[in-house]
Design a protein around this motif. Sequence first.
Motif, mmCIF file in Angstrom:
data_model
loop_
_atom_site.group_PDB
_atom_site.id
_atom_site.type_symbol
_atom_site.label_atom_id
_atom_site.label_comp_id
_atom_site.label_asym_id
_atom_site.label_seq_id
_atom_site.Cartn_x
_atom_site.Cartn_y
_atom_site.Cartn_z
ATOM 1 N N VAL A 210 0.647 -1.189 -0.048
ATOM 2 C CA VAL A 210 -0.242 0.082 0.235
ATOM 3 C C VAL A 210 1.113 1.498 -0.029
ATOM 4 O O VAL A 210 0.911 1.888 -0.899
ATOM 5 C CB VAL A 210 -1.238 -0.342 1.122
ATOM 6 N N TYR B 135 -4.729 -3.150 -1.059
ATOM 7 C CA TYR B 135 -5.306 -2.459 -0.097
ATOM 8 C C TYR B 135 -7.033 -3.176 -0.032
ATOM 9 O O TYR B 135 -7.356 -3.465 0.874
ATOM 10 C CB TYR B 135 -6.480 -0.999 -1.166
ATOM 11 N N ILE C 187 -7.982 3.148 6.712
ATOM 12 C CA ILE C 187 -7.823 3.029 5.407
ATOM 13 C C ILE C 187 -8.771 3.031 4.446
ATOM 14 O O ILE C 187 -7.916 3.299 3.013
ATOM 15 C CB ILE C 187 -8.055 1.174 5.757
ATOM 16 N N ILE D 81 -7.793 4.968 0.988
ATOM 17 C CA ILE D 81 -7.702 4.880 -0.448
ATOM 18 C C ILE D 81 -8.818 5.990 -1.035
ATOM 19 O O ILE D 81 -8.809 6.460 -2.259
ATOM 20 C CB ILE D 81 -8.262 3.529 -0.191
ATOM 21 N N TYR E 123 -15.817 1.327 -1.473
ATOM 22 C CA TYR E 123 -14.875 1.604 0.425
ATOM 23 C C TYR E 123 -16.366 1.915 1.059
ATOM 24 O O TYR E 123 -15.282 2.170 1.875
ATOM 25 C CB TYR E 123 -13.501 1.961 -0.345
#
Length: 210
Positions: free
Chosen positions: A25, A50, A97, A101, A129
């Motif tokens: 990542v 990811y 996280i 992203i 996400y």
Amino acid sequence: MSESHEELIFIAKLSEQAERYDEMVSCMKKAVKLKPELSVEERNLLSVAYKNVIGSRRASWRIVASIQQKEENKGNDHHVKIIKEYRRKVEKELSEICEDILGLLDQSLIPAATSGEAKVFLFKMKGDYHRYYAETAPGESQKTNALDAYSKASEIATSTLAPTHPIRLGLALNFSVFYYEIMKSAEKGISLAKSAFDEAVTELDSLDED
């Protein structure tokens, strides 16, 4: 000495082989900062990186939530208190996280995308996400954002990608999962998946005839 884009991509591949996804990542984030328009291979590396860091946290969250439910059923308040604290820790990692992203997508990747395929891939990723975030976050904002991203991806996919294109099919599947699991609309989710499947079959039939 800072690494070049090519070196970062090589180290990302090395990290993948070594199953060191946090490092993968980190490399891909640096690579995006240097060159935000990614090749197909680079997009896939970003996605794998990811997906693995979020996947382990999502699995942890489900296990912890399941244990919490069992302890609540037993009436073990002391254990429940400890589990809730631990669960919040996992949720914090999950949200960080997702925000990481999503920031990369909004600020760098989506603005730099030029092809229809790249745009669909990245808006689908954005939807994914926000969907993962919605699994643990209260309120409606993550659901709304996921719906917006998936809808945008679908709109572009319809006009730029064939019904049999793997990214378009993957989008339809994930969008249907979103309706089924997050929006609790099983009928809409099944309908969306069936429609994508039927369109792909029709396309394949017409190719066979040609």
